[in-house]
Design an enzyme around this catalytic site. Sequence first.
Site, PDB file in Angstrom:
ATOM      1  N   LYS A  78       2.713   0.668   5.962  1.00 23.07           N
ATOM      2  CA  LYS A  78       1.623   0.956   5.024  1.00 23.07           C
ATOM      3  C   LYS A  78       0.318   1.096   5.792  1.00 23.07           C
ATOM      4  O   LYS A  78       0.026   0.291   6.687  1.00 23.07           O
ATOM      5  CB  LYS A  78       1.518  -0.160   3.984  1.00 23.07           C
ATOM      6  CG  LYS A  78       0.468   0.075   2.900  1.00 23.07           C
ATOM      7  CD  LYS A  78       0.492  -1.036   1.856  1.00 23.07           C
ATOM      8  CE  LYS A  78      -0.542  -0.813   0.759  1.00 23.07           C
ATOM      9  NZ  LYS A  78      -0.492  -1.853  -0.291  1.00 23.07           N
ATOM     10  N   SER A 159      -0.376  -0.481  -5.191  1.00 23.76           N
ATOM     11  CA  SER A 159      -0.943   0.435  -4.226  1.00 23.76           C
ATOM     12  C   SER A 159       0.054   0.920  -3.188  1.00 23.76           C
ATOM     13  O   SER A 159      -0.197   1.913  -2.494  1.00 23.76           O
ATOM     14  CB  SER A 159      -2.108  -0.265  -3.495  1.00 23.76           C
ATOM     15  OG  SER A 159      -1.632  -1.379  -2.733  1.00 23.76           O
ATOM     16  N   SER A 183       1.258  -5.025  -6.157  1.00 23.50           N
ATOM     17  CA  SER A 183       1.326  -3.765  -5.426  1.00 23.50           C
ATOM     18  C   SER A 183       2.568  -3.586  -4.569  1.00 23.50           C
ATOM     19  O   SER A 183       2.743  -2.536  -3.962  1.00 23.50           O
ATOM     20  CB  SER A 183       0.078  -3.596  -4.554  1.00 23.50           C
ATOM     21  OG  SER A 183      -1.055  -3.376  -5.356  1.00 23.50           O
TER      22      SER A 183
END
Length: 488
Positions: A78, A159, A183
């Site tokens: 990420k 997210s 998330s």
Amino acid sequence: MEPVHFTLAGALSAMEEGVVSSVELTEAHLRAIDTLNPTLNAYITVTADRAMDAARAADERRARGDAGPLTGAPIAIKDLFCTAGVRTTAGSKILGDFVPPYESTVTTQLLRDGAVFLGKVNLDEFAMGSSNASSAFGGVLNPWQRRDEPEARLVPGGSSGGSAAAVAARIALAATATDTGGSIRQPAAFCGIAGIKPTYGRCSRFGIVAYASSLDQAGPVARTVEDCAILLRSMAGFDPKDSTSADRAVPDFAAACHASVKGMRIGVPAEYALAGEAQALWEQGIAWLRDAGASIVPISLPHAKFALPTYYIVAPAEASSNLARYDGVRFGTRVPGEDLQDLYERTRAAGFGAEVKRRIMIGTYVLSAGYYDAYYVKAQQVRALIRRDFENAWADCDAILTPSTPTAAFAEGESQDDPVAMYLNDVFTVTANLAGLPAMSVPAGLNSQGLPLGLQVIGRGFDEQTVFSVAAAIERAAGFTALPQVMA
């Protein structure tokens, strides 16, 4: 089997047995990225040359009999984790082409254990969002499609939408992610994969771009519960560079995936009642665990109804403080101004997106003189009550079962003009962050449109083993084998 269709555990076994090499796995994933990423937009940065060099080194290491727990496994990172020498954007224009000179602790440990990094995956800007639509690099497409409306562009959740979409579409074996209010678990549920937010303090936050420091926690997303357990063991551990890191031993999480749930007490909160397909799946999950030998116990979390407003005071307040460092002076984007204040204003106006600005404004407001006691202090008091509710519940149960999300993935544009409607996506997940507890989403079924739905397992602090055991029992009972329509 095509190399991209291995699970993480399967790929590690296949490499150990000589069935496939890391070079073959990595090449296959890079080809898949070339094919699918223009459609999915899951990766912001692909590090193909670095990945191939690492894969060749991994094969040599394995040939010497010096393989680590993840040697040769191609995974995605990420783009919130700082990676030395590789652009780290946090999904924001304000970081621009920022290239960190250091490595986050989590990624350092993954490299230590032999993982191969394919690149950096997309996310909501500064991890603020539930749809991955707020990224400055464009939204990510969910690889799943509605049965009756295949042309609808579904969001992967946020997210960590890039992480979840990449794993679901078979353009990464697994991925790192972060969870501030859901998330990891919400995108995992939307994309039909597994994901766990470990206990706060289990994984170091050093080198992770901060959103809300008392809530953020790193964790893995992967295709199976066991894959998450394998990745988490490498990600977790004490770090003296993080004052919130817990000095606790890291158990063999993968072994817990094979433990029985017979005799366990599974709590079902009365306050989480809902209707429709998510409710039906929740009832099915309860039945599966009962059939596996667990007892179902009604519990009460009376302050859970206040979790969402509490979260959306605490998180923006911490964000407004954390994001003050982006001023155009030290690093990242700079927009010149007539004086220092004008430079600040121009830089932040150009660099931050609408959702980030909204949360900074909320956070600044609740911390301002005259409102601090009424909002922020009150929210912290309610947070303590939410934590106490869980402490009381553990007297009666060993783990808690809830839905992961109230609905399946929604389409781009649906509810996105209404921030409050968007925030409601986190209604089942934020309590675990506020209380600092481990929680996992596991894919358990499809809705009437053929989209995945997840069930969430919440455990005691630092008892990820029980979470993995219960989640694995659900995974076995569900037998979830459905695949997204857009995949390698």
